[in-house]
Design an enzyme around this catalytic site. Structure first.
Site, PDB file in Angstrom:
ATOM      1  N   SER A  27       0.830  -1.216   0.000  1.00 35.19           N
ATOM      2  CA  SER A  27       0.000   0.000   0.000  1.00 35.19           C
ATOM      3  C   SER A  27       0.863   1.264   0.000  1.00 35.19           C
ATOM      4  CB  SER A  27      -0.983   0.002   1.171  1.00 35.19           C
ATOM      5  OG  SER A  27      -0.332   0.222   2.390  1.00 35.19           O
ATOM      6  N   MET A  69      10.653  -7.005   4.488  1.00 34.52           N
ATOM      7  CA  MET A  69      10.843  -7.683   5.765  1.00 34.52           C
ATOM      8  C   MET A  69      12.203  -8.376   5.869  1.00 34.52           C
ATOM      9  SD  MET A  69       8.106  -6.853   7.255  1.00 34.52           S
ATOM     10  CE  MET A  69       7.912  -7.940   8.661  1.00 34.52           C
ATOM     11  N   ARG A  70      13.236  -7.722   5.375  1.00 36.58           N
ATOM     12  CA  ARG A  70      14.586  -8.269   5.532  1.00 36.58           C
ATOM     13  C   ARG A  70      15.505  -7.169   6.046  1.00 36.58           C
ATOM     14  NH1 ARG A  70      16.707 -12.745   3.244  1.00 36.58           N
ATOM     15  NH2 ARG A  70      18.683 -11.716   2.880  1.00 36.58           N
ATOM     16  N   ASN A  98      13.342   4.037   4.830  1.00 34.37           N
ATOM     17  CA  ASN A  98      12.393   3.036   5.324  1.00 34.37           C
ATOM     18  C   ASN A  98      11.237   3.744   5.992  1.00 34.37           C
ATOM     19  OD1 ASN A  98      11.427   0.398   6.042  1.00 34.37           O
ATOM     20  ND2 ASN A  98      12.148   0.762   8.129  1.00 34.37           N
ATOM     21  N   HIS A 140       8.307   3.186   9.037  1.00 32.96           N
ATOM     22  CA  HIS A 140       8.036   2.343  10.199  1.00 32.96           C
ATOM     23  C   HIS A 140       6.784   2.863  10.905  1.00 32.96           C
ATOM     24  CE1 HIS A 140       8.976  -0.471  13.389  1.00 32.96           C
ATOM     25  NE2 HIS A 140       8.634   0.475  14.240  1.00 32.96           N
ATOM     26  N   LEU A 150      18.638  -1.771  13.202  1.00 32.60           N
ATOM     27  CA  LEU A 150      17.220  -1.898  12.854  1.00 32.60           C
ATOM     28  C   LEU A 150      16.416  -0.671  13.281  1.00 32.60           C
ATOM     29  CD1 LEU A 150      14.927  -3.758  11.812  1.00 32.60           C
ATOM     30  CD2 LEU A 150      14.664  -4.548  14.178  1.00 32.60           C
ATOM     31  N   GLU A 164       1.261   7.178   6.996  1.00 32.85           N
ATOM     32  CA  GLU A 164       2.387   6.627   6.219  1.00 32.85           C
ATOM     33  C   GLU A 164       2.258   7.024   4.756  1.00 32.85           C
ATOM     34  OE1 GLU A 164       3.355   2.468   6.748  1.00 32.85           O
ATOM     35  OE2 GLU A 164       2.351   2.399   8.676  1.00 32.85           O
TER      36      GLU A 164
HETATM   37  C1  GRF Z   1       3.673  -0.614   6.872  1.00 32.76           C
HETATM   38  O1  GRF Z   1       2.943  -0.481   8.057  1.00 32.76           O
HETATM   39  C2  GRF Z   1       5.096  -0.139   7.067  1.00 32.76           C
HETATM   40  O2  GRF Z   1       5.201   0.914   7.969  1.00 32.76           O
HETATM   41  C3  GRF Z   1       5.770  -1.368   7.627  1.00 32.76           C
HETATM   42  O3  GRF Z   1       5.188  -2.439   6.927  1.00 32.76           O
HETATM   43  C4  GRF Z   1       3.889  -2.066   6.478  1.00 32.76           C
HETATM   44  C5  GRF Z   1       3.888  -2.258   4.994  1.00 32.76           C
HETATM   45  O4  GRF Z   1       2.612  -2.070   4.443  1.00 32.76           O
HETATM   46  N1  GRF Z   1       7.204  -1.273   7.482  1.00 32.76           N
HETATM   47  P1  GRF Z   1       2.428  -1.999   2.876  1.00 32.76           P
HETATM   48  O5  GRF Z   1       3.036  -3.274   2.286  1.00 32.76           O
HETATM   49  O6  GRF Z   1       3.120  -0.759   2.373  1.00 32.76           O
HETATM   50  O7  GRF Z   1       0.944  -1.954   2.665  1.00 32.76           O
END
Ligand code: GRF
Length: 206
Positions: free
Chosen positions: A14, A91-92, A108, A110, A145, A175
């Site tokens: 997203s 996720m790495r 990144n 978060h 991290l 975000e």
């Molecule tokens: C988001 O909440 C981002 O902050 C976190 O992982 C999620 C990813 O969501 N790192 P998407 O794949 O962008 O929908």
């Protein structure tokens, strides 16, 4: 820095979509030149392909170690003349090979107000801790991290009847707002890193 960006994902995508929408509407003067996923079934890969964007799946299992995998990513990025790398639900952990190839050129996002609640399940951590305010952070990636210099943050309230899902949704809206904005700031180039701080430079004549 070229305005060709890469988005690295592992799932839903997203934030990728928010960045893409911002480029299409010209709120963000940039081109997503490639999307890379470590997961073959990431929904974000389909989003990219539907938008006609080069979408690459690189399976980490196909490489002997992190450095070799990150080298493969660097090769994809260099071949496309990428100026800025945006992690969006990737996720790495990013290792030294990728970090050194793009120093202060990896962002990144978060879902908390860092340095509170780094790592997995940030929204659940915030809810369980009982904070009244949480939010989203866009930061430069370094070797630790969720710990690099912060570019932008946005706060949201934590409500008494929140669930992880409701809080996550409220944070996600922020975000999607701040990630394209942070990319714009970095690409515009009027900034330096001083210690832990990203410092905006006044434009000439300002
Ligand atoms: C988001 O909440 C981002 O902050 C976190 O992982 C999620 C990813 O969501 N790192 P998407 O794949 O962008 O929908």
């Amino acid at each position: 820095m070229t305005r060709r960006i890469a988005v690295l994902i592992s799932g839903r995508g997203s934030n990728l979509q928010a960045i893409l929408d911002a480029t299409v509407s010209r709120r963000l003067d940039a081109t997503i030149a490639v999307v890379i996923s470590n997961k073959p079934d990431a929904a974000g890969l389909s989003r990219a392909r539907e938008a006609g964007i080069d979408a690459v799946h690189l399976a980490a299992g196909g490489y002997p170690d992190r450095d070799t995998y990150d080298r493969a990513i660097v090769d994809v990025l260099r071949a496309r003349d990428i100026g800025l790398v945006c992690l969006a639900g990737y996720m790495r952990l990013v290792g030294p090979v990728l970090l050194d190839a793009f120093p202060n050129r990896i962002l990144n996002i978060h879902p908390s107000l860092l340095p509170s609640f780094p790592g997995l399940h940030a929204q659940r951590q915030a809810l369980e801790h009982g904070v009244r305010v949480s939010g989203a952070t866009v930061h430069l990636v370094n070797g630790n991290l969720d710990a690099g210099p912060i570019v932008l943050q946005a706060a949201v309230p934590v409500l008494d009847d929140d669930t992880v899902e409701r809080l996550s949704e409220r944070i996600l809206a922020e975000e999607h707002r701040i990630y394209p904005e942070a990319i714009r700031i970095l690409l515009d180039g009027h900034w330096t890193v001083s210690g832990r701080r990203v410092v905006m430079q006044p434009r000439s004549g300002a």
